[in-house]
Scaffold this motif. Structure first.
Motif, PDB file in Angstrom:
ATOM      1  N   GLY A   1       0.801  -1.219   0.000  1.00 33.19           N
ATOM      2  CA  GLY A   1       0.000   0.000   0.000  1.00 33.19           C
ATOM      3  C   GLY A   1       0.834   1.269   0.000  1.00 33.19           C
ATOM      4  N   LEU A   2       0.159   2.356  -0.273  1.00 33.63           N
ATOM      5  CA  LEU A   2       0.734   3.688  -0.229  1.00 33.63           C
ATOM      6  C   LEU A   2      -0.142   4.557   0.654  1.00 33.63           C
ATOM      7  CD1 LEU A   2       1.621   4.314  -4.002  1.00 33.63           C
ATOM      8  CD2 LEU A   2       3.242   3.807  -2.155  1.00 33.63           C
ATOM      9  N   SER A   3       0.472   5.393   1.449  1.00 32.81           N
ATOM     10  CA  SER A   3      -0.285   6.328   2.275  1.00 32.81           C
ATOM     11  C   SER A   3       0.355   7.705   2.179  1.00 32.81           C
ATOM     12  CB  SER A   3      -0.330   5.861   3.734  1.00 32.81           C
ATOM     13  OG  SER A   3       0.973   5.809   4.280  1.00 32.81           O
ATOM     14  N   ALA A   4      -0.477   8.718   2.112  1.00 28.68           N
ATOM     15  CA  ALA A   4       0.000  10.101   2.000  1.00 28.68           C
ATOM     16  C   ALA A   4      -0.764  10.965   2.980  1.00 28.68           C
ATOM     17  CB  ALA A   4      -0.184  10.622   0.572  1.00 28.68           C
ATOM     18  N   SER A   5      -0.072  11.992   3.484  1.00 26.54           N
ATOM     19  CA  SER A   5      -0.722  12.939   4.392  1.00 26.54           C
ATOM     20  C   SER A   5      -0.186  14.335   4.108  1.00 26.54           C
ATOM     21  CB  SER A   5      -0.465  12.564   5.852  1.00 26.54           C
ATOM     22  OG  SER A   5       0.926  12.618   6.148  1.00 26.54           O
ATOM     23  N   TYR A   6      -1.027  15.309   4.340  1.00 28.67           N
ATOM     24  CA  TYR A   6      -0.652  16.700   4.068  1.00 28.67           C
ATOM     25  C   TYR A   6      -1.493  17.627   4.927  1.00 28.67           C
ATOM     26  CZ  TYR A   6      -0.074  21.138   1.596  1.00 28.67           C
ATOM     27  OH  TYR A   6       0.176  22.447   1.280  1.00 28.67           O
ATOM     28  N   GLU A   7      -0.815  18.542   5.632  1.00 32.42           N
ATOM     29  CA  GLU A   7      -1.529  19.553   6.420  1.00 32.42           C
ATOM     30  C   GLU A   7      -1.737  20.787   5.566  1.00 32.42           C
ATOM     31  OE1 GLU A   7      -1.075  22.402  10.379  1.00 32.42           O
ATOM     32  OE2 GLU A   7       0.134  20.577  10.222  1.00 32.42           O
ATOM     33  N   VAL A   8      -2.969  21.149   5.357  1.00 31.74           N
ATOM     34  CA  VAL A   8      -3.283  22.353   4.591  1.00 31.74           C
ATOM     35  C   VAL A   8      -2.971  23.556   5.482  1.00 31.74           C
ATOM     36  CG1 VAL A   8      -5.057  23.614   3.333  1.00 31.74           C
ATOM     37  CG2 VAL A   8      -5.065  21.111   3.330  1.00 31.74           C
ATOM     38  N   ASP A   9      -2.022  24.359   5.053  1.00 29.59           N
ATOM     39  CA  ASP A   9      -1.534  25.464   5.892  1.00 29.59           C
ATOM     40  C   ASP A   9      -2.465  26.668   5.769  1.00 29.59           C
ATOM     41  OD1 ASP A   9       0.129  26.719   7.673  1.00 29.59           O
ATOM     42  OD2 ASP A   9       1.619  27.290   6.170  1.00 29.59           O
ATOM     43  N   LEU A  10      -3.658  26.544   6.367  1.00 29.82           N
ATOM     44  CA  LEU A  10      -4.677  27.583   6.222  1.00 29.82           C
ATOM     45  C   LEU A  10      -4.216  28.928   6.788  1.00 29.82           C
ATOM     46  CD1 LEU A  10      -7.893  25.575   7.194  1.00 29.82           C
ATOM     47  CD2 LEU A  10      -7.137  26.230   4.896  1.00 29.82           C
ATOM     48  N   TRP A  11      -3.576  28.897   7.936  1.00 33.51           N
ATOM     49  CA  TRP A  11      -3.269  30.150   8.630  1.00 33.51           C
ATOM     50  C   TRP A  11      -1.770  30.494   8.583  1.00 33.51           C
ATOM     51  CZ3 TRP A  11      -8.109  30.629   8.582  1.00 33.51           C
ATOM     52  CH2 TRP A  11      -8.955  29.607   9.005  1.00 33.51           C
ATOM     53  N   GLY A  12      -0.993  29.747   7.821  1.00 35.57           N
ATOM     54  CA  GLY A  12       0.422  30.083   7.681  1.00 35.57           C
ATOM     55  C   GLY A  12       1.299  29.594   8.814  1.00 35.57           C
ATOM     56  N   ARG A  13       0.794  28.673   9.657  1.00 38.80           N
ATOM     57  CA  ARG A  13       1.598  28.201  10.787  1.00 38.80           C
ATOM     58  C   ARG A  13       2.832  27.447  10.311  1.00 38.80           C
ATOM     59  NH1 ARG A  13       2.423  23.645  13.752  1.00 38.80           N
ATOM     60  NH2 ARG A  13       1.187  22.471  12.248  1.00 38.80           N
ATOM     61  N   VAL A  14       2.628  26.503   9.390  1.00 39.83           N
ATOM     62  CA  VAL A  14       3.753  25.706   8.903  1.00 39.83           C
ATOM     63  C   VAL A  14       4.744  26.589   8.151  1.00 39.83           C
ATOM     64  CG1 VAL A  14       4.418  23.736   7.475  1.00 39.83           C
ATOM     65  CG2 VAL A  14       2.283  23.671   8.773  1.00 39.83           C
ATOM     66  N   GLN A  15       4.215  27.509   7.347  1.00 40.89           N
ATOM     67  CA  GLN A  15       5.082  28.426   6.613  1.00 40.89           C
ATOM     68  C   GLN A  15       5.893  29.296   7.567  1.00 40.89           C
ATOM     69  OE1 GLN A  15       5.509  28.628   3.266  1.00 40.89           O
ATOM     70  NE2 GLN A  15       7.064  30.204   3.553  1.00 40.89           N
ATOM     71  N   SER A  16       5.262  29.763   8.636  1.00 38.92           N
ATOM     72  CA  SER A  16       5.963  30.604   9.612  1.00 38.92           C
ATOM     73  C   SER A  16       7.086  29.840  10.306  1.00 38.92           C
ATOM     74  CB  SER A  16       4.970  31.140  10.650  1.00 38.92           C
ATOM     75  OG  SER A  16       4.035  32.013  10.054  1.00 38.92           O
ATOM     76  N   LEU A  17       6.816  28.603  10.682  1.00 43.28           N
ATOM     77  CA  LEU A  17       7.856  27.797  11.325  1.00 43.28           C
ATOM     78  C   LEU A  17       9.020  27.544  10.378  1.00 43.28           C
ATOM     79  CD1 LEU A  17       5.647  25.173  13.224  1.00 43.28           C
ATOM     80  CD2 LEU A  17       6.948  27.074  14.224  1.00 43.28           C
ATOM     81  N   SER A  18       8.714  27.293   9.098  1.00 41.90           N
ATOM     82  CA  SER A  18       9.777  27.089   8.119  1.00 41.90           C
ATOM     83  C   SER A  18      10.599  28.358   7.928  1.00 41.90           C
ATOM     84  CB  SER A  18       9.165  26.644   6.786  1.00 41.90           C
ATOM     85  OG  SER A  18      10.168  26.493   5.798  1.00 41.90           O
ATOM     86  N   GLU A  19       9.919  29.498   7.841  1.00 39.96           N
ATOM     87  CA  GLU A  19      10.630  30.766   7.687  1.00 39.96           C
ATOM     88  C   GLU A  19      11.499  31.059   8.911  1.00 39.96           C
ATOM     89  OE1 GLU A  19       7.603  33.613   7.003  1.00 39.96           O
ATOM     90  OE2 GLU A  19       7.290  33.050   4.891  1.00 39.96           O
ATOM     91  N   ALA A  20      10.999  30.722  10.094  1.00 40.88           N
ATOM     92  CA  ALA A  20      11.768  30.968  11.318  1.00 40.88           C
ATOM     93  C   ALA A  20      13.082  30.201  11.294  1.00 40.88           C
ATOM     94  CB  ALA A  20      10.947  30.579  12.542  1.00 40.88           C
ATOM     95  N   GLU A  21      13.036  28.922  10.898  1.00 45.88           N
ATOM     96  CA  GLU A  21      14.264  28.135  10.869  1.00 45.88           C
ATOM     97  C   GLU A  21      15.206  28.609   9.758  1.00 45.88           C
ATOM     98  OE1 GLU A  21      15.266  26.272  13.112  1.00 45.88           O
ATOM     99  OE2 GLU A  21      13.399  26.192  14.244  1.00 45.88           O
TER     100      GLU A  21
END
Length: 463
Positions: free
Chosen positions: A123-143
């Protein structure tokens, strides 16, 4: 049916609008440094400061030593590895912006008293968090900003190392010059002692004059020994800065201090803030904290993620891919009650950001002060060196006149001895002041220096 669906979407529209307006509130204004920069420095020269500022001294030995240290110094190498770590952390955090995909495969045999059953699955499994409010983007920019701060910190470490090399080298050269001067002064004092002992043998001097001169000779020998010890210590310090064991390898044997270069162009404080790596590092840390705050605010809002999988199972491996089971799921997590944990994290992030802003402002003020202090000290030491040179010429003339008068019996020997000591003290002080003047210029160059492009960075790392 269609009308019912449309009405359902219309009922959801206000909620969606509120959520998007709330998301806009997570974007914070860029912080500003709480300091007012002066328009210009108090003094300025004409020559531009190169990134390789040590070449301004036109000292080939110093150029070679700095090049070796930037390549082999162990502390700088450790700083470089911290830079690689920071880049890796930024890449790891940035991976959260993309979907993850995993593949699974199993083979299982189940045995009973009567049957053996084989089970194969894949099998194959995939997951993705839709960055609605920019949280993931903000954490990436911070690092990413922290990685940029570490790069600036690495450049600042290279500038600091080059300054240590220059100061240690100039101190070593000065001690070698002091050693040559001490040997010359010892020879002079021994020659004078021979004259005094001869005059004492002829009854033209008393024993106190001989004892005083012998004391001066003994003090000259002690000074010579102290200088030799200090020279050895400086050689050890320089070797360690070069990444070598103390006493290992040959160091240049130069004993002549270079001339002081013309005063460099200082520019304006606003340019200094943009140029200095340590200030760039502090500002990147502030920006990273700003992104952390945005992430903390976004963390109070719902999260939406998508998960998809496809799998197949069969009793025969040849039939494994005949039948598939596909699933698609959307997960919405809405924070309801957390005892104020997320709100407290926002307050903490705000305080951290404000702390770093104030520290950045303090670093800017200190940087401007370092330039001004170096300018003031250099001006004062230039005047002092000029005064010492004038005093030295007068002391030499005084000694010669008193020595002639003493040989003619016009003055006592104590006057000659005092004049000789003053002359020799001034000679040693002039050498020390010349070295201090060069050290002050090194401090000015370090305060004005930008990034050193010749040091190793991840952009040219081939490993």
């Amino acid at each position: 049916m269609t009308d019912a669906i449309i009405k359902s979407y219309l009922r959801l529209f206000p909620l969606v609008a509120v959520l998007f307006l709330t998301a806009c509130a997570t974007r914070q204004e860029a912080p500003r440094a709480p300091v007012e920069l002066p328009g210009e420095f108090t003094r300025a020269g004409q020559r531009d400061v190169p990134d390789t500022w040590w070449k301004s001294f036109d000292d080939r030995q110093l150029d070679r030593l700095v090049a070796q240290a930037l390549e082999d110094n162990l502390s700088l190498r450790a700083s470089y590895q911290r830079l690689r770590q920071a880049r890796a952390v930024a890449d790891r955090q940035g991976a959260a912006l993309f979907p993850s995909l995993d593949a699974t495969a199993t083979a299982e045999r189940q045995q009973t008293d009567t049957t053996d059953t084989d089970i194969f699955s894949a099998g194959l499994s995939a997951s993705y968090e839709v960055d609605l409010w920019g949280r993931v983007q903000s954490l990436s920019e911070a690092e990413s900003l922290r990685a940029s701060a570490t790069l600036a910190d690495f450049q600042a470490a290279a500038i600091s190392l080059s300054g240590e090399i220059a100061n240690t080298w100039f101190q070593l050269v000065e001690q070698r010059a002091q050693l040559a001067l001490a040997e010359s002064q010892l020879e002079t004092n021994e020659n004078v002692l021979t004259v005094i002992e001869s005059r004492f043998a002829m009854g033209q001097n008393n024993s106190a004059d001989v004892l005083r001169q012998r004391q001066l000779v003994s003090a000259s020998r002690e000074r010579l020994s102290n200088i030799e010890g200090e020279t050895g210590v400086l050689q050890h310090q320089l070797a360690v800065l070069l990444g070598r064991s103390p006493g290992q390898g040959d160091l240049p044997e130069d004993d002549t201090l270079p001339a002081l270069p013309p005063l460099p162009e200082t520019g304006v404080p606003a340019e200094l803030v943009q140029r200095r790596p340590d200030l760039q590092q502090a500002w990147r840390v502030v920006q990273a904290a700003d992104r952390d705050l945005a992430a903390a605010i976004s963390n109070r809002f719902p999260r939406f993620s998508i998960e998809a999988s496809i799998s197949s199972q069969a009793n025969d491996a040849g039939n494994l891919f005949d039948n598939w089971l596909a699933t698609l799921a959307g997960n919405l997590v809405v924070p309801l009650v957390d005892g104020g944990e997320r709100r407290a994290e926002v307050r903490r992030s705000e305080a951290v950001l404000e702390e770093l802003v104030q520290e950045y402002g303090q670093a800017v003020l200190v940087a401007i002060r370092e330039v001004e202090d170096a300018l003031v000290r250099e001006q004062q030491q230039r005047r002092r060196l000029q005064s010492l040179n004038d005093q030295s010429r007068l002391a030499d003339t005084t000694y010669r006149q008193l020595r002639n008068q003493y040989l003619n019996g016009a003055v006592s020997y104590i006057d000659v001895l005092t004049a000789l000591q003053e002359k020799q003290d001034l000679q040693r002080t002039i050498l020390s002041t010349r070295q201090q003047l060069l050290t002050t210029r090194v401090a000015l160059y370090r305060a004005l220096a930008g990034s050193i492009d010749s040091v190793k960075t991840p952009e040219n790392d081939e490993t």
